[in-house]
Write a protein that holds these residues in place. Structure first.
Motif, PDB file in Angstrom:
ATOM      1  N   ASP A  73       0.886  -1.269  -0.002  1.00 51.94           N
ATOM      2  CA  ASP A  73      -0.089  -0.038  -0.190  1.00 51.94           C
ATOM      3  C   ASP A  73       0.942   1.361   0.077  1.00 51.94           C
ATOM      4  O   ASP A  73       2.149   1.224   0.295  1.00 51.94           O
ATOM      5  CB  ASP A  73      -0.856   0.121   1.262  1.00 51.94           C
ATOM      6  N   PRO A  74       0.366   2.399  -0.461  1.00 45.86           N
ATOM      7  CA  PRO A  74       1.046   3.595  -0.718  1.00 45.86           C
ATOM      8  C   PRO A  74       1.614   4.075   0.777  1.00 45.86           C
ATOM      9  O   PRO A  74       2.800   4.712   0.865  1.00 45.86           O
ATOM     10  CB  PRO A  74       0.143   4.643  -1.227  1.00 45.86           C
ATOM     11  N   TRP A  75       1.130   3.854   1.879  1.00 41.87           N
ATOM     12  CA  TRP A  75       1.404   4.437   3.182  1.00 41.87           C
ATOM     13  C   TRP A  75       2.759   3.572   3.572  1.00 41.87           C
ATOM     14  O   TRP A  75       3.747   4.290   3.996  1.00 41.87           O
ATOM     15  CB  TRP A  75       0.286   4.057   4.286  1.00 41.87           C
ATOM     16  N   GLN A  76       2.855   2.174   3.329  1.00 42.21           N
ATOM     17  CA  GLN A  76       4.175   1.470   3.651  1.00 42.21           C
ATOM     18  C   GLN A  76       5.273   2.019   2.698  1.00 42.21           C
ATOM     19  O   GLN A  76       6.437   2.093   2.905  1.00 42.21           O
ATOM     20  CB  GLN A  76       3.964   0.185   3.401  1.00 42.21           C
ATOM     21  N   ARG A  77       4.774   2.388   1.304  1.00 41.93           N
ATOM     22  CA  ARG A  77       5.947   2.856   0.588  1.00 41.93           C
ATOM     23  C   ARG A  77       6.468   4.116   1.040  1.00 41.93           C
ATOM     24  O   ARG A  77       7.579   4.311   0.942  1.00 41.93           O
ATOM     25  CB  ARG A  77       5.363   2.900  -0.877  1.00 41.93           C
ATOM     26  N   ILE A  78       5.659   4.981   1.608  1.00 38.41           N
ATOM     27  CA  ILE A  78       5.982   6.511   1.855  1.00 38.41           C
ATOM     28  C   ILE A  78       7.001   6.087   3.304  1.00 38.41           C
ATOM     29  O   ILE A  78       7.955   6.878   3.369  1.00 38.41           O
ATOM     30  CB  ILE A  78       4.943   7.162   2.479  1.00 38.41           C
ATOM     31  N   GLN A  79       6.382   5.411   3.916  1.00 42.22           N
ATOM     32  CA  GLN A  79       7.423   5.071   5.339  1.00 42.22           C
ATOM     33  C   GLN A  79       8.645   4.462   5.001  1.00 42.22           C
ATOM     34  O   GLN A  79       9.567   4.783   5.580  1.00 42.22           O
ATOM     35  CB  GLN A  79       6.496   3.962   6.323  1.00 42.22           C
ATOM     36  N   ALA A  80       8.640   3.536   3.899  1.00 40.39           N
ATOM     37  CA  ALA A  80       9.940   3.062   3.519  1.00 40.39           C
ATOM     38  C   ALA A  80      11.075   3.888   2.939  1.00 40.39           C
ATOM     39  O   ALA A  80      12.252   3.708   3.394  1.00 40.39           O
ATOM     40  CB  ALA A  80       9.707   1.836   2.462  1.00 40.39           C
ATOM     41  N   LEU A  81      10.424   4.941   2.209  1.00 41.71           N
ATOM     42  CA  LEU A  81      11.215   6.153   1.623  1.00 41.71           C
ATOM     43  C   LEU A  81      11.810   7.010   2.892  1.00 41.71           C
ATOM     44  O   LEU A  81      12.872   7.402   2.674  1.00 41.71           O
ATOM     45  CB  LEU A  81      10.403   6.821   0.622  1.00 41.71           C
ATOM     46  N   ARG A  82      10.709   7.262   3.698  1.00 43.62           N
ATOM     47  CA  ARG A  82      11.203   8.071   4.794  1.00 43.62           C
ATOM     48  C   ARG A  82      12.263   7.486   5.597  1.00 43.62           C
ATOM     49  O   ARG A  82      13.213   8.136   5.999  1.00 43.62           O
ATOM     50  CB  ARG A  82      10.067   8.474   5.867  1.00 43.62           C
TER      51      ARG A  82
ATOM     52  N   LEU B 251       5.298  10.041  -4.549  1.00 40.90           N
ATOM     53  CA  LEU B 251       5.233   9.361  -3.178  1.00 40.90           C
ATOM     54  C   LEU B 251       6.684   9.808  -2.421  1.00 40.90           C
ATOM     55  O   LEU B 251       6.535  10.403  -1.186  1.00 40.90           O
ATOM     56  CB  LEU B 251       5.590   7.951  -3.245  1.00 40.90           C
ATOM     57  N   ALA B 252       7.554  10.178  -3.306  1.00 43.25           N
ATOM     58  CA  ALA B 252       8.948  10.748  -2.628  1.00 43.25           C
ATOM     59  C   ALA B 252       8.570  12.297  -2.036  1.00 43.25           C
ATOM     60  O   ALA B 252       9.203  12.595  -0.799  1.00 43.25           O
ATOM     61  CB  ALA B 252      10.068  10.760  -3.595  1.00 43.25           C
ATOM     62  N   ARG B 253       7.849  12.982  -2.495  1.00 42.19           N
ATOM     63  CA  ARG B 253       7.415  14.311  -2.203  1.00 42.19           C
ATOM     64  C   ARG B 253       6.778  14.122  -0.721  1.00 42.19           C
ATOM     65  O   ARG B 253       6.822  14.932   0.104  1.00 42.19           O
ATOM     66  CB  ARG B 253       6.536  15.201  -3.130  1.00 42.19           C
ATOM     67  N   HIS B 254       5.970  13.172  -0.683  1.00 44.89           N
ATOM     68  CA  HIS B 254       5.090  12.997   0.618  1.00 44.89           C
ATOM     69  C   HIS B 254       5.917  12.465   1.650  1.00 44.89           C
ATOM     70  O   HIS B 254       5.673  12.606   2.979  1.00 44.89           O
ATOM     71  CB  HIS B 254       4.008  12.053   0.522  1.00 44.89           C
ATOM     72  N   ALA B 255       7.192  11.834   1.255  1.00 42.62           N
ATOM     73  CA  ALA B 255       8.065  11.301   2.221  1.00 42.62           C
ATOM     74  C   ALA B 255       9.014  12.522   2.583  1.00 42.62           C
ATOM     75  O   ALA B 255      10.076  12.420   3.386  1.00 42.62           O
ATOM     76  CB  ALA B 255       8.859  10.295   1.646  1.00 42.62           C
ATOM     77  N   GLY B 256       8.926  13.897   2.120  1.00 36.71           N
ATOM     78  CA  GLY B 256       9.669  14.951   2.305  1.00 36.71           C
ATOM     79  C   GLY B 256      11.054  15.050   1.453  1.00 36.71           C
ATOM     80  O   GLY B 256      12.007  15.804   1.707  1.00 36.71           O
ATOM     81  N   LEU B 257      10.876  14.343   0.208  1.00 37.43           N
ATOM     82  CA  LEU B 257      12.032  14.258  -0.688  1.00 37.43           C
ATOM     83  C   LEU B 257      11.725  14.980  -1.751  1.00 37.43           C
ATOM     84  O   LEU B 257      10.886  15.447  -2.143  1.00 37.43           O
ATOM     85  CB  LEU B 257      12.641  12.567  -0.926  1.00 37.43           C
TER      86      LEU B 257
ATOM     87  N   VAL C  16      12.137  -0.874 -16.510  1.00 35.77           N
ATOM     88  CA  VAL C  16      12.032  -0.366 -15.378  1.00 35.77           C
ATOM     89  C   VAL C  16      11.999   0.797 -15.003  1.00 35.77           C
ATOM     90  O   VAL C  16      12.223   1.592 -16.054  1.00 35.77           O
ATOM     91  CB  VAL C  16      13.150  -0.962 -14.257  1.00 35.77           C
ATOM     92  N   CYS C  17      11.359   1.202 -13.935  1.00 35.48           N
ATOM     93  CA  CYS C  17      11.288   2.726 -13.541  1.00 35.48           C
ATOM     94  C   CYS C  17      12.066   3.097 -12.513  1.00 35.48           C
ATOM     95  O   CYS C  17      12.458   2.237 -11.759  1.00 35.48           O
ATOM     96  CB  CYS C  17       9.918   3.137 -13.257  1.00 35.48           C
ATOM     97  N   HIS C  18      12.573   4.594 -12.728  1.00 33.27           N
ATOM     98  CA  HIS C  18      13.556   4.681 -11.610  1.00 33.27           C
ATOM     99  C   HIS C  18      13.372   6.237 -11.249  1.00 33.27           C
ATOM    100  O   HIS C  18      12.844   7.074 -12.266  1.00 33.27           O
ATOM    101  CB  HIS C  18      14.853   4.271 -11.692  1.00 33.27           C
ATOM    102  N   ALA C  19      13.862   6.939 -10.311  1.00 40.94           N
ATOM    103  CA  ALA C  19      14.017   8.386  -9.921  1.00 40.94           C
ATOM    104  C   ALA C  19      14.954   8.686  -9.005  1.00 40.94           C
ATOM    105  O   ALA C  19      15.360   7.833  -8.386  1.00 40.94           O
ATOM    106  CB  ALA C  19      12.558   8.838  -9.277  1.00 40.94           C
ATOM    107  N   VAL C  20      15.769   9.635  -9.436  1.00 42.74           N
ATOM    108  CA  VAL C  20      16.868   9.982  -8.433  1.00 42.74           C
ATOM    109  C   VAL C  20      16.541  11.094  -7.510  1.00 42.74           C
ATOM    110  O   VAL C  20      15.971  12.124  -8.046  1.00 42.74           O
ATOM    111  CB  VAL C  20      18.296  10.535  -9.185  1.00 42.74           C
ATOM    112  N   LEU C  21      16.640  10.818  -6.168  1.00 40.33           N
ATOM    113  CA  LEU C  21      15.858  12.052  -5.303  1.00 40.33           C
ATOM    114  C   LEU C  21      17.063  12.707  -4.395  1.00 40.33           C
ATOM    115  O   LEU C  21      18.017  11.941  -4.240  1.00 40.33           O
ATOM    116  CB  LEU C  21      14.833  11.220  -4.623  1.00 40.33           C
ATOM    117  N   THR C  22      16.462  13.777  -3.870  1.00 37.52           N
ATOM    118  CA  THR C  22      17.731  14.302  -2.926  1.00 37.52           C
ATOM    119  C   THR C  22      16.775  14.516  -1.467  1.00 37.52           C
ATOM    120  O   THR C  22      15.725  14.666  -1.599  1.00 37.52           O
ATOM    121  CB  THR C  22      17.726  15.587  -3.481  1.00 37.52           C
ATOM    122  N   LYS C  23      17.517  14.430  -0.569  1.00 42.85           N
ATOM    123  CA  LYS C  23      17.207  14.799   0.834  1.00 42.85           C
ATOM    124  C   LYS C  23      17.330  16.183   1.099  1.00 42.85           C
ATOM    125  O   LYS C  23      18.713  16.564   1.189  1.00 42.85           O
ATOM    126  CB  LYS C  23      17.806  13.891   1.732  1.00 42.85           C
TER     127      LYS C  23
END
Length: 458
Positions: free
Chosen positions: A355-364, A423-429, A443-450
């Motif tokens: 679910d999306p909530w677990q994905r956000i938590q994993a990113l965080r 999802l990353a934006r909701h995790a603060g990234l 495959v799909c990918h994104a490069v994110l910054t903290k």
């Protein structure tokens, strides 16, 4: 203990205190069953507000009063329902939080204040997927509220500013906004038509691709009308259960290794069973070393959700200071004590979380290991690949994806780059600016910054 295979249709509607009438109740019940509605969120359902809630055939009353009330299909376990204030009701639908609202009908200042309270309430949810729906008693844009053919003066700029702030801080999208509005409330006032799009559904941005929201005017028109508002029909990408949901595997408490209870739990979801047994590194890990670590001056890496550790070995062979972590103890990669890695990689983790909530938590959680200004690389299986695999394998729908093996408890969802970013934006990234795409076909990918001001757990 079985999960319901069909996804959930929710109806949000202002009943204008009419549910006490037998005819209106009968027409509402017929409408609900004709549309296949599973959850009813009702604003102003009956009067007086403290009366015993009227029974709806085929539904169980879940909570509320004559201001706001919730019913669920009788074959579903009632969700947790609370009332933080008379004008807002909080409903927990597994991983999704729904805030049902009925904002003040008479005072623009009161509505602006209520919107500010909603913004504060949304912040306390800490990024959890969110739906805010109900009768907002305002027009989000001038074209959404007309008196005759001119914009109505009923809604003030202060209200619109407060609504915009709510959507911005919570990452919400106004799902029924259109260039040509579909009005949800119409009446004649002083000889002129008064038309408003005031019944709204504000949704977390990463859910818009998988959630359909429509305004249904049949609730207020024709011989079987039972109110004077259109209903919002919201097709949610979640699967509800007949019993309380099992504990999930990739929760924050387990990620943090909090106590023996997490280790002793026997959850239904077992994403570790999707981990591949391979000696060679993944193409994604090879691409990271070849195209990112040099240009970004990466010296240290954590592979977050590393499985059996083949990619960890590859990073180390490239001379990088590398550690691995996987919440499945048997893989032998415990949670590291150190943080402040230059880069954290998350390879094919998000798409196995159900679910999306677990994905956000994993990113965080991944971000908690990254230094301020550091990089997080997320790779997922693509929607096309998963859709094809689901069709070929006869996978059953679950939440916004599929059981790839119900017997094993494994889940898969194809996640596109735009969804990773949302999802990353909701995790603060944030997406990394001016970063070249990795050559990873299929495959799909994104490069994110903290961001430098992002604190762990914020």
């Amino acid at each position: 203990m079985r999960a319901l295979e069909d996804l959930v249709l929710l109806a949000s509607i202002n009943l204008n205190k009419r549910l006490g009438a037998t005819s209106a109740r009968s027409d509402l019940s017929a409408w609900l069953h004709a549309h296949g509605v599973k959850i009813v969120l009702a604003q102003e359902p009956f009067k007086p507000v403290n009366r015993t809630p009227p029974a709806l055939a085929g539904f169980t009353f879940a909570g509320g009063d004559g201001h706001l009330a919730t019913w669920v299909s009788e074959n579903l376990a009632p969700p947790a329902v609370s009332s933080p204030a008379a004008w807002v009701q909080r409903v927990e639908l597994e991983w999704l939080v729904v805030l049902q609202v009925h904002l003040d009908a008479y005072s623009s200042a009161a509505r602006a204040a209520q919107l500010a309270e909603l913004a504060s309430a949304a912040t306390t949810e800490r990024g959890r997927p969110l739906l805010i729906c109900g009768d907002f008693n305002l027009a989000p844009l001038p074209r959404d509220g007309l008196f005759g053919e001119e914009p109505s003066t009923f809604t003030t700029q202060a209200e619109r500013k407060a609504l915009h702030h709510l959507m911005q801080v919570a990452g919400l999208v106004d799902t029924t906004a259109e260039e040509v509005p579909v009005f949800t409330f119409e009446r004649v006032s002083n000889g002129k038509p008064s038309r408003f799009r005031c019944d709204l559904a504000l949704l977390s941005s990463h859910l818009t691709a998988t959630t359909t929201v429509t305004a249904d005017a049949s609730a207020r028109s024709g011989p079987a009308a039972f109110t004077d508002h259109s209903a919002l029909l919201i097709d949610l990408p979640l699967t509800l259960r007949e019993t309380e949901p099992d504990t999930v595997l990739f929760s924050l408490s387990e990620l943090a290794g909090e106590g023996p209870a997490a280790a002793a739990a026997r959850p239904e979801y077992q994403p570790h069973k999707t981990a591949m047994s391979r000696q060679a590194p993944s193409p994604a890990a090879r691409a990271v070393v070849k195209h990112l670590t040099g240009p970004l001056n990466i010296q240290s890496i954590l592979d977050h959700g590393c499985g059996r550790g083949a990619d960890v070995a590859h990073y180390r062979s490239a001379g990088l200071d590398t550690e691995g972590f996987d919440p499945h103890d048997a893989f032998g990669w415990p949670r590291p004590d150190r943080t402040a890695f230059d880069m954290v990689t998350s390879m094919f983790v998000l798409n196995v979380l159900p679910d999306p909530w677990q994905r956000i938590q994993a990113l965080r959680d991944a971000a908690s290991f990254t230094r301020s200004g550091g990089t997080i690389v997320v790779v997922t299986r693509s929607p096309d690949e998963i859709t094809k695999a689901a069709a070929d394998g006869g996978w059953s729908v679950h939440h916004d994806g599929f059981w790839s093996s119900r017997a094993k408890g494994t889940f898969q969802r194809g996640i596109a780059k735009d969804e990773i970013t949302a999802l990353a934006r909701h995790a603060g990234l944030q997406p990394t600016e001016n970063c070249p795409a990795l050559p990873l076909p299929g495959v799909c990918h994104a490069v994110l910054t903290k961001p430098r001001d992002l604190l762990h757990g914020s």
